[in-house]
Write a protein that holds these residues in place. Structure first.
Motif, PDB file in Angstrom:
ATOM      1  N   ILE A  64       0.860  -1.178   0.000  1.00 54.34           N
ATOM      2  CA  ILE A  64       0.000   0.000   0.000  1.00 54.34           C
ATOM      3  C   ILE A  64       0.900   1.232   0.000  1.00 54.34           C
ATOM      4  O   ILE A  64       1.850   1.303   0.795  1.00 54.34           O
ATOM      5  CB  ILE A  64      -0.916   0.010   1.236  1.00 54.34           C
ATOM      6  CG1 ILE A  64      -1.930  -1.130   1.141  1.00 54.34           C
ATOM      7  CG2 ILE A  64      -1.647   1.349   1.376  1.00 54.34           C
ATOM      8  CD1 ILE A  64      -2.809  -1.283   2.349  1.00 54.34           C
ATOM      9  N   PRO A  65       0.670   2.211  -0.868  1.00 50.78           N
ATOM     10  CA  PRO A  65       1.510   3.412  -0.901  1.00 50.78           C
ATOM     11  C   PRO A  65       1.516   4.142   0.440  1.00 50.78           C
ATOM     12  O   PRO A  65       0.472   4.243   1.105  1.00 50.78           O
ATOM     13  CB  PRO A  65       0.863   4.262  -1.996  1.00 50.78           C
ATOM     14  CG  PRO A  65       0.134   3.287  -2.849  1.00 50.78           C
ATOM     15  CD  PRO A  65      -0.349   2.216  -1.920  1.00 50.78           C
ATOM     16  N   SER A  66       2.661   4.663   0.831  1.00 53.19           N
ATOM     17  CA  SER A  66       2.796   5.296   2.147  1.00 53.19           C
ATOM     18  C   SER A  66       1.839   6.461   2.388  1.00 53.19           C
ATOM     19  O   SER A  66       1.428   6.676   3.534  1.00 53.19           O
ATOM     20  CB  SER A  66       4.248   5.749   2.365  1.00 53.19           C
ATOM     21  OG  SER A  66       4.641   6.673   1.377  1.00 53.19           O
ATOM     22  N   PRO A  67       1.439   7.253   1.359  1.00 51.09           N
ATOM     23  CA  PRO A  67       0.478   8.332   1.635  1.00 51.09           C
ATOM     24  C   PRO A  67      -0.864   7.848   2.176  1.00 51.09           C
ATOM     25  O   PRO A  67      -1.628   8.649   2.734  1.00 51.09           O
ATOM     26  CB  PRO A  67       0.306   9.019   0.268  1.00 51.09           C
ATOM     27  CG  PRO A  67       1.567   8.741  -0.461  1.00 51.09           C
ATOM     28  CD  PRO A  67       1.937   7.346  -0.036  1.00 51.09           C
ATOM     29  N   LEU A  68      -1.158   6.550   2.025  1.00 45.43           N
ATOM     30  CA  LEU A  68      -2.438   6.013   2.493  1.00 45.43           C
ATOM     31  C   LEU A  68      -2.346   5.366   3.865  1.00 45.43           C
ATOM     32  O   LEU A  68      -3.355   4.929   4.411  1.00 45.43           O
ATOM     33  CB  LEU A  68      -2.991   4.997   1.475  1.00 45.43           C
ATOM     34  CG  LEU A  68      -3.291   5.553   0.079  1.00 45.43           C
ATOM     35  CD1 LEU A  68      -3.792   4.443  -0.835  1.00 45.43           C
ATOM     36  CD2 LEU A  68      -4.307   6.685   0.134  1.00 45.43           C
ATOM     37  N   PRO A  94       4.716   0.141   8.061  1.00 40.37           N
ATOM     38  CA  PRO A  94       6.011   0.828   8.003  1.00 40.37           C
ATOM     39  C   PRO A  94       5.901   2.261   8.529  1.00 40.37           C
ATOM     40  O   PRO A  94       4.804   2.826   8.634  1.00 40.37           O
ATOM     41  CB  PRO A  94       6.356   0.815   6.512  1.00 40.37           C
ATOM     42  CG  PRO A  94       5.581  -0.330   5.954  1.00 40.37           C
ATOM     43  CD  PRO A  94       4.312  -0.372   6.743  1.00 40.37           C
ATOM     44  N   LYS A  95       7.042   2.865   8.822  1.00 38.37           N
ATOM     45  CA  LYS A  95       7.059   4.240   9.290  1.00 38.37           C
ATOM     46  C   LYS A  95       6.530   5.180   8.207  1.00 38.37           C
ATOM     47  O   LYS A  95       6.641   4.884   7.018  1.00 38.37           O
ATOM     48  CB  LYS A  95       8.479   4.646   9.690  1.00 38.37           C
ATOM     49  CG  LYS A  95       9.032   3.888  10.892  1.00 38.37           C
ATOM     50  CD  LYS A  95      10.443   4.343  11.204  1.00 38.37           C
ATOM     51  CE  LYS A  95      10.997   3.580  12.410  1.00 38.37           C
ATOM     52  NZ  LYS A  95      12.392   4.003  12.727  1.00 38.37           N
ATOM     53  N   PRO A  96       5.954   6.323   8.597  1.00 43.64           N
ATOM     54  CA  PRO A  96       5.433   7.276   7.606  1.00 43.64           C
ATOM     55  C   PRO A  96       6.495   7.653   6.575  1.00 43.64           C
ATOM     56  O   PRO A  96       7.644   7.939   6.925  1.00 43.64           O
ATOM     57  CB  PRO A  96       5.041   8.486   8.466  1.00 43.64           C
ATOM     58  CG  PRO A  96       4.748   7.913   9.804  1.00 43.64           C
ATOM     59  CD  PRO A  96       5.714   6.778   9.989  1.00 43.64           C
TER      60      PRO A  96
END
Length: 353
Positions: A64-68, A94-96
């Protein structure tokens, strides 16, 4: 919304019901709760994704892309905790800003499947709210077209500048004249790569057979408007059609849209692609670098912007010819960008010949 007939969301061939919880919305964003019952997986088995057995139980990983991430975490971690509690799982994020896999672990396979399903529906819902980042386009900025466009702009300002709202700030940047096929939300390099690969597969699967390995000769001629009242226009566009009268351009655009919608990279907004090149748009009045808004994100903006009276423009320039152009490429264009030619920077392209 009827409680007994909640809206359905289709993700990856599966259909889910979306249940809204009446609760106090957060200050910056609303959270939604989703439920997928046994009957919601009728189209295909609920174990459509990979769940691995481990020494301690089961686990499932999802990219899943980190912005989400923030939508899965929720305010103060509430959404994540709720999913974990109700599905008896643990969700490792994962971390932002760090791209990676979200890993769901738990003792029971059904709990893993339930948590994964809820995450998928959350992500799909909030992805729809993201502004688009890329779009598939045909470039219409060849020098001859730009020169005719500048002639059009000069004549419109000369003859219609006294009409309400008409000014030079409404006109498209000639270097960015284009035909939009569809918009995409690509939130990391992996999704951009996926779009690039899909574009090349489209060439092999159907575009070569339609275009015959040759550029498409199209004519850009005539102007039309988007809304119902020509006295209150938001967008004026030039019409685009095949020079030979065939349906090749429309067919390619529609097939590309269908393929990208099926892949999940694009949202379906229209039954058919509207072949047009924007020449005047009121969003340019506030931001000359802006692009056309996708239908899903423009509602509020359209209410705020000032329209213009285009009745005389239609009367005087209804059949204005911007010229012919050879279309040889479909571009995966980056929003809010420019390359050395002044056109949008390209993340990938498909060539006909």
């Amino acid at each position: 919304m009827e409680v007994l007939r909640p809206p359905l969301i289709r993700i990856g061939g599966r259909v889910y019901r979306k249940r809204h919880i009446r609760e106090q919305p957060h200050q910056h964003e609303e959270e939604e709760d989703f439920y997928a019952g046994p009957e919601d997986c009728a189209d295909e088995p609920c174990d459509a994704f990979v769940v691995e057995e481990t020494e301690r139980g089961y686990q499932c990983a999802v990219d899943i892309p980190s912005p989400l991430y923030k939508y899965i975490i929720g305010k103060k971690g509430e959404t994540k905790k709720k999913i974990e509690t109700e599905t008896r799982t643990s969700i490792i994020i994962p971390k932002p800003g760090v791209e990676g896999e979200i890993v769901i672990t738990g003792q029971h396979r059904n709990g893993i499947i339930s948590a994964r399903t809820r995450i998928d529906v959350l992500v799909e819902s909030f992805r729809k709210k993201q502004p688009f980042t890329h779009f598939l386009s045909f470039a219409l900025n060849q020098l001859a077209i730009q020169e005719k466009f500048l002639q059009f702009k000069e004549e419109v300002l000369e003859k219609c500048s006294n009409d309400y709202g008409v000014s030079s700030s409404l006109f498209q940047n000639p270097a960015k004249l284009h035909l939009t096929i569809g918009t995409l939300v690509l939130l990391n390099e992996q999704e951009i790569q996926k779009a690039q690969e899909l574009l090349q597969r489209c060439k092999e699967d159907f575009i070569d057979s339609i275009a015959g390995g040759k550029p498409l000769t199209v004519e850009v001629a005539g102007v039309e408007y988007m809304n119902d009242d020509p006295a209150m226009m938001d967008v004026l566009y030039a019409k685009v059609h095949m020079k030979d009268g065939s349906n090749k351009l429309q067919h390619i655009a529609d097939r590309l849209t269908d393929r990208f919608v099926t892949s999940g990279l694009m949202m379906k907004e229209w039954d058919r692609v509207k072949l047009h090149a924007t020449v005047m748009n009121t969003i340019f009045r506030k931001d000359p670098s802006a692009e056309e808004q996708s239908n899903r994100s423009a509602g509020k903006f359209f209410k705020e912007r000032e329209s213009f009276d285009g009745r005389n423009i239609l009367k005087l320039f209804e059949n204005f010819c911007f010229g012919e152009v050879q279309l040889n490429s479909v571009y995966l264009s980056q929003r809010f960008s420019s390359d050395s030619s002044g056109y949008y920077a390209t993340s990938g392209q498909l060539n006909f010949s």
